[in-house]
Design an enzyme around this catalytic site. Structure first.
Site, PDB file in Angstrom:
ATOM      1  N   LYS A 219       0.842  -1.197   0.000  1.00  0.00           N
ATOM      2  CA  LYS A 219       0.000   0.000   0.000  1.00  0.00           C
ATOM      3  C   LYS A 219       0.880   1.251   0.000  1.00  0.00           C
ATOM      4  O   LYS A 219       1.519   1.572   0.990  1.00  0.00           O
ATOM      5  CB  LYS A 219      -0.938   0.045   1.211  1.00  0.00           C
ATOM      6  CG  LYS A 219      -2.033   1.079   0.917  1.00  0.00           C
ATOM      7  CD  LYS A 219      -2.659   1.728   2.093  1.00  0.00           C
ATOM      8  CE  LYS A 219      -1.870   2.802   2.747  1.00  0.00           C
ATOM      9  NZ  LYS A 219      -1.731   4.043   1.988  1.00  0.00           N
ATOM     10  N   GLU A 293       9.857   0.707  10.509  1.00  0.00           N
ATOM     11  CA  GLU A 293      10.869   1.734  10.205  1.00  0.00           C
ATOM     12  C   GLU A 293      10.174   3.071  10.423  1.00  0.00           C
ATOM     13  O   GLU A 293       9.334   3.471   9.625  1.00  0.00           O
ATOM     14  CB  GLU A 293      11.328   1.628   8.743  1.00  0.00           C
ATOM     15  CG  GLU A 293      11.963   0.310   8.380  1.00  0.00           C
ATOM     16  CD  GLU A 293      13.431   0.243   8.742  1.00  0.00           C
ATOM     17  OE1 GLU A 293      13.991   1.260   9.177  1.00  0.00           O
ATOM     18  OE2 GLU A 293      14.008  -0.842   8.614  1.00  0.00           O
ATOM     19  N   CYS A 327      13.666  10.313   6.870  1.00  0.00           N
ATOM     20  CA  CYS A 327      13.583   9.833   8.254  1.00  0.00           C
ATOM     21  C   CYS A 327      14.919   9.956   8.965  1.00  0.00           C
ATOM     22  O   CYS A 327      14.970  10.206  10.160  1.00  0.00           O
ATOM     23  CB  CYS A 327      13.111   8.391   8.258  1.00  0.00           C
ATOM     24  SG  CYS A 327      14.026   7.371   7.087  1.00  0.00           S
ATOM     25  N   GLU A 424      10.185  15.478  15.365  1.00  0.00           N
ATOM     26  CA  GLU A 424      10.562  15.326  13.960  1.00  0.00           C
ATOM     27  C   GLU A 424       9.763  16.326  13.124  1.00  0.00           C
ATOM     28  O   GLU A 424       8.532  16.309  13.142  1.00  0.00           O
ATOM     29  CB  GLU A 424      10.249  13.895  13.496  1.00  0.00           C
ATOM     30  CG  GLU A 424      10.719  13.643  12.092  1.00  0.00           C
ATOM     31  CD  GLU A 424      10.339  12.254  11.583  1.00  0.00           C
ATOM     32  OE1 GLU A 424       9.183  11.845  11.788  1.00  0.00           O
ATOM     33  OE2 GLU A 424      11.199  11.595  10.980  1.00  0.00           O
TER      34      GLU A 424
HETATM   35  P1  NAD Z   1       2.268   8.020   8.111  1.00  0.00           P
HETATM   36  O1  NAD Z   1       2.565   7.089   9.226  1.00  0.00           O
HETATM   37  O2  NAD Z   1       1.197   9.014   8.280  1.00  0.00           O
HETATM   38  O3  NAD Z   1       1.877   7.190   6.802  1.00  0.00           O
HETATM   39  C1  NAD Z   1       2.698   6.162   6.298  1.00  0.00           C
HETATM   40  C2  NAD Z   1       1.834   5.161   5.573  1.00  0.00           C
HETATM   41  O4  NAD Z   1       0.965   4.548   6.512  1.00  0.00           O
HETATM   42  C3  NAD Z   1       0.935   5.758   4.509  1.00  0.00           C
HETATM   43  O5  NAD Z   1       0.865   4.853   3.428  1.00  0.00           O
HETATM   44  C4  NAD Z   1      -0.408   5.874   5.203  1.00  0.00           C
HETATM   45  O6  NAD Z   1      -1.511   5.840   4.335  1.00  0.00           O
HETATM   46  C5  NAD Z   1      -0.381   4.638   6.074  1.00  0.00           C
HETATM   47  N1  NAD Z   1      -1.222   4.693   7.264  1.00  0.00           N
HETATM   48  C6  NAD Z   1      -1.706   5.780   7.913  1.00  0.00           C
HETATM   49  N2  NAD Z   1      -2.419   5.401   9.006  1.00  0.00           N
HETATM   50  C7  NAD Z   1      -2.384   4.051   9.032  1.00  0.00           C
HETATM   51  C8  NAD Z   1      -2.898   3.067   9.920  1.00  0.00           C
HETATM   52  N3  NAD Z   1      -3.615   3.405  10.991  1.00  0.00           N
HETATM   53  N4  NAD Z   1      -2.637   1.765   9.666  1.00  0.00           N
HETATM   54  C9  NAD Z   1      -1.892   1.395   8.604  1.00  0.00           C
HETATM   55  N5  NAD Z   1      -1.381   2.279   7.729  1.00  0.00           N
HETATM   56  C10 NAD Z   1      -1.615   3.592   7.936  1.00  0.00           C
HETATM   57  O7  NAD Z   1       3.656   8.671   7.748  1.00  0.00           O
HETATM   58  P2  NAD Z   1       3.980   9.697   6.600  1.00  0.00           P
HETATM   59  O8  NAD Z   1       3.603  11.038   7.064  1.00  0.00           O
HETATM   60  O9  NAD Z   1       3.435   9.218   5.302  1.00  0.00           O
HETATM   61  O10 NAD Z   1       5.554   9.531   6.487  1.00  0.00           O
HETATM   62  C11 NAD Z   1       6.429  10.252   7.229  1.00  0.00           C
HETATM   63  C12 NAD Z   1       6.953   9.445   8.376  1.00  0.00           C
HETATM   64  O11 NAD Z   1       7.590   8.258   7.895  1.00  0.00           O
HETATM   65  C13 NAD Z   1       8.016  10.188   9.137  1.00  0.00           C
HETATM   66  O12 NAD Z   1       7.821  10.034  10.513  1.00  0.00           O
HETATM   67  C14 NAD Z   1       9.308   9.503   8.707  1.00  0.00           C
HETATM   68  O13 NAD Z   1      10.355   9.605   9.606  1.00  0.00           O
HETATM   69  C15 NAD Z   1       8.867   8.113   8.510  1.00  0.00           C
HETATM   70  N6  NAD Z   1       9.790   7.393   7.618  1.00  0.00           N
HETATM   71  C16 NAD Z   1      10.625   6.460   8.165  1.00  0.00           C
HETATM   72  C17 NAD Z   1      11.541   5.790   7.370  1.00  0.00           C
HETATM   73  C18 NAD Z   1      12.462   4.761   7.952  1.00  0.00           C
HETATM   74  O14 NAD Z   1      13.055   3.986   7.189  1.00  0.00           O
HETATM   75  N7  NAD Z   1      12.618   4.694   9.256  1.00  0.00           N
HETATM   76  C19 NAD Z   1      11.610   6.065   6.009  1.00  0.00           C
HETATM   77  C20 NAD Z   1      10.749   7.032   5.482  1.00  0.00           C
HETATM   78  C21 NAD Z   1       9.832   7.687   6.310  1.00  0.00           C
END
Ligand code: NAD
Length: 513
Positions: A219, A293, A327, A424
């Site tokens: 997804k 992650e 991230c 963050e």
């Molecule tokens: P997010 O958690 O809002 O969304 C990430 C994904 O999860 C999206 O596809 C979203 O639709 C989905 N999602 C949202 N709510 C959900 C739920 N309840 N259950 C399952 N899936 C759900 O994060 P974001 O704003 O899209 O991304 C930014 C974040 O991702 C930052 O905190 C960043 O640090 C982190 N990130 C981490 C890494 C890593 O490797 N550690 C890499 C990239 C981004």
């Protein structure tokens, strides 16, 4: 990662008084006062014509594109212009059921029993198609995400292909990977990814899972579905058997339905810590495997003996690469007090040379913020920095009238209790703190709920090792920053998550070991 300033022969940076060589190891006289931006490069836009974006896209299930069962769809927009790009199917629970069932069938009948040497051929094929279509994919990713074309072209797409090549090599050698003589796949993997590196995150997730013999339901994030759908098309082009890879577009509810589905044996999530916690809670006690992650608040630590020009490039690459939507971004600069003034002055000069604007222009350094929601979050946290008493600075910088934009921003006078030092921001905002001794640097660097990455800038190898041993961070870069390699494990401590992706470790996460 081939980020800005990685090479010692980096082209001269420009000031009004002429080019200044980077990497000389000596502080050039700062341009004082800081010169306003001189937009002295002619526009060099990459052609948009190379990519065709359909007016609507279906879900990719069982090898075919089809609308959502209930016909729901949502728009995806170009964040640099707010122009609608396409309408994309919104997967509901019935679609999740169908995709998981297709993945199960494919796992049991085709992909699971297939010899690793045969699976490898498909992965190599996908990798080669990614390379062949790299220009098209780079443009598509820039349009849907807002990131500069030079980053999609030089980082996202080549690294995505590199992950498929790397894991293709493991597919027929799983018995030699250190997990026993005949490690078995887990089954069906449910994978949820964010919007900051859409195609690359898809490759990080799919390539090791497929190499290990699992089938996948992926997804992508709701603001960046297009490159994952293009990758689904590439799976078709590569002749991947139906159901081995399924792509469900949608938002948080679709992700939640996928990770909670009983037919999913393994969940891999990259995203915010908040959602990671919800997923961990949903999976607790189910016996299903989970890797997370999550977020980061990395310290990029500059000692007084660091090669200053290289460190400046590393600081810029650390926080302004991909608009800071990274991230592992070096969002906290810890600089030794004796050189703090020099470093911040030089940094300001360097920021004055960055170009913000059209993501498709090959000269652009800073592209658009990915969404209105993310822009609001960055704006709110930057305002909190000012309200809490830190000093805010941005180079003179004209923001385009339409789209989502945020000027590169530096806060000095930051203390550890400030929100901008703790939370963050996930945007082009750097918080500068100082330290006097290595012990103090270690204490401040580790004073965070996160533990994903860190950077150390010093000419002393012994100090690098001393510091690296004390950093509570999954990745520690020395005299460089934001470098990635498919062979290298990546992951976090503390609230940055658990499990590792990349390298042999990344394979282990998809094997029943
Ligand atoms: P997010 O958690 O809002 O969304 C990430 C994904 O999860 C999206 O596809 C979203 O639709 C989905 N999602 C949202 N709510 C959900 C739920 N309840 N259950 C399952 N899936 C759900 O994060 P974001 O704003 O899209 O991304 C930014 C974040 O991702 C930052 O905190 C960043 O640090 C982190 N990130 C981490 C890494 C890593 O490797 N550690 C890499 C990239 C981004």
């Amino acid at each position: 990662m081939a980020g800005r300033g990685d090479r010692p022969d980096e082209p001269a940076m420009r000031s009004r008084s002429g080019p200044v060589r980077a990497g000389s190891g000596r502080l050039p006289a700062p341009a004082a006062p800081i010169a306003p931006l001189s937009w002295d490069y002619a526009p060099a836009p990459e052609s948009r014509e190379i990519v065709t974006i359909a007016p609507e896209y279906g879900l990719f299930v069982d090898g075919e594109f089809a609308p959502a069962a209930d016909g729901a769809a949502f728009p995806t927009v170009n964040p640099a212009t707010e122009e609608p790009l396409s309408r994309v199917a919104l997967a509901g629970e019935a679609d999740v059921d169908r995709a998981v069932a297709a993945a199960r069938r494919a796992h049991e009948l085709v992909w699971g029993p297939m010899p690793g040497s045969e699976r490898a051929k498909y992965l190599y094929r996908i990798a080669r198609i990614l390379q062949e279509r790299s220009r098209e994919l780079a443009v598509l990713e820039s349009i849907d995400n807002g990131k500069p074309i030079k980053e999609t072209r030089d980082v996202d797409i080549p690294l995505a292909a590199a992950h498929f090549f790397y894991y293709a090599g493991w597919a027929d050698k799983l018995g030699y990977a250190g997990f026993g003589p005949d490690p078995r796949p887990i089954g069906v993997a449910g994978q949820v990814i964010p919007w900051n590196f859409p195609l690359l995150m898809a490759a990080w997730k799919l390539a090791p899972a497929l190499a290990a013999g699992n089938t996948c339901v992926l997804k992508p994030a709701e603001t960046t579905p297009l490159s994952a759908l293009a990758l689904a098309g590439i799976c078709q082009q590569a002749g991947l058997p139906p159901g081995v890879v399924n792509v469900l577009t949608g938002a948080g509810r679709t992700g939640a339905a996928l990770v909670a589905h009983r037919g999913v044996d393994k969940v891999a999530f990259t995203g915010s810590t908040q959602v990671g916690v919800e997923i961990a809670r949903a999976l607790a006690g189910t016996g299903r495997k989970l890797t997370l992650e999550l977020g980061g608040k990395a310290a990029n630590i500059v000692f007084d003996d660091a090669p200053v020009d290289q460190a400046i490039e590393g600081i810029v690459n650390g926080i302004f690469f991909n608009q800071g939507h990274v991230c592992c971004a070096g969002s906290r600069l810890l600089v030794q007090e004796s050189v703090a003034e020099q470093v911040t002055e030089r940094l300001r000069w360097r920021l004055g040379t960055l170009r913000l604007g059209d993501p498709l222009d090959k000269n652009t350094d800073i592209g658009a913020i990915n969404s209105r929601e993310q822009l609001d979050k960055i704006t709110e946290l930057a305002a909190a920095g000012e309200a809490e008493g830190a000093h805010r600075w941005s180079p003179p910088c004209e923001l385009p009238a339409r789209g989502y934009w945020f000027a590169p921003t530096v806060f000095t006078g930051v203390s550890q209790s400030h929100r901008i030092a703790r939370e963050e921001i996930f945007g082009p905002v750097l918080s500068v703190l100082t330290f006097r001794t290595p012990d103090e640097a270690v204490a401040k660097a580790n004073n965070t709920q996160y533990g994903l990455s860190a950077g150390i800038w010093t000419e002393k190898g012994s100090r690098i090792l001393w510091m690296a041993q004390r950093m509570r961070a999954g990745v520690v870069w020395a005299n460089t920053y934001n470098r990635f390699d498919p062979a290298s494990p990546f992951g976090g401590y503390k609230e940055s998550g658990y499990g590792r992706e990349g390298g042999r470790h990344g394979l282990g996460a998809y094997l029943d070991v």
